[in-house]
Scaffold this active site. Sequence first.
Site, PDB file in Angstrom:
ATOM      1  N   VAL A 127       0.658  -1.304   0.224  1.00 38.94           N
ATOM      2  CA  VAL A 127       0.029  -0.041   0.032  1.00 38.94           C
ATOM      3  C   VAL A 127       0.789   1.172  -0.004  1.00 38.94           C
ATOM      4  O   VAL A 127       0.788   2.080  -0.742  1.00 38.94           O
ATOM      5  CB  VAL A 127      -0.991   0.351   1.147  1.00 38.94           C
ATOM      6  CG1 VAL A 127      -1.561   1.426   1.528  1.00 38.94           C
ATOM      7  CG2 VAL A 127      -2.055  -1.078   0.979  1.00 38.94           C
ATOM      8  N   GLU A 128       1.681   1.284   0.864  1.00 41.16           N
ATOM      9  CA  GLU A 128       2.508   2.458   0.963  1.00 41.16           C
ATOM     10  C   GLU A 128       3.496   2.627  -0.221  1.00 41.16           C
ATOM     11  O   GLU A 128       3.650   3.838  -0.687  1.00 41.16           O
ATOM     12  CB  GLU A 128       3.705   2.559   2.147  1.00 41.16           C
ATOM     13  CG  GLU A 128       4.655   3.490   2.469  1.00 41.16           C
ATOM     14  CD  GLU A 128       4.157   4.542   3.244  1.00 41.16           C
ATOM     15  OE1 GLU A 128       4.732   5.666   3.194  1.00 41.16           O
ATOM     16  OE2 GLU A 128       3.233   4.348   4.021  1.00 41.16           O
ATOM     17  N   THR A 129       3.919   1.385  -0.735  1.00 41.07           N
ATOM     18  CA  THR A 129       4.878   1.765  -1.874  1.00 41.07           C
ATOM     19  C   THR A 129       4.119   2.206  -3.251  1.00 41.07           C
ATOM     20  O   THR A 129       4.631   2.925  -3.716  1.00 41.07           O
ATOM     21  CB  THR A 129       5.408   0.291  -2.200  1.00 41.07           C
ATOM     22  OG1 THR A 129       6.336  -0.078  -1.105  1.00 41.07           O
ATOM     23  CG2 THR A 129       6.439   0.273  -3.451  1.00 41.07           C
TER      24      THR A 129
END
Length: 153
Positions: A63-65
């Site tokens: 998700v963050e990437t």
Amino acid sequence: MAEAPPEDLAAALNAAGLDGWMTAMGLQLTRATRDEVEAELTIGPQHRQAYGIVHGGVHAGIVETLASIGAALHALPEGRSIVGVENHTSFLRAVRSGRLRAVARPIDRGRRTQVWEVSVHDDDGRLCASGRVRLLVLEPDAVLAGQRAGAPG
């Protein structure tokens, strides 16, 4: 006159190998534009926690990437950098094997912050995790952890 489709930088980003976490996890971008980022990950033993299911940190990392890549592709042409300041990931379905597919799309792209939403699906198309990331847009001269934000470490 029709607007040109956004440039897809997935192959170039995969080849550059700039993100150590992506490389370690085996996360491969399949599409990377300023409006949408998609990736795939084949689940292996390194992705599982003690109960044999994909670790929540893997979902949160995906998700963050993807949100960070999309936000950066939007900000970099203006000389700005991006850092995540908030990641809320919900784990909805346990997965043990197969392939994860994720897609990220912007919700809001302001001058100082961006918000992106990401969904992660299993081989059967079932939603396994979803998340929302808020990112800070840094000016070209911003310092982050003792270095200029855009400078490679």
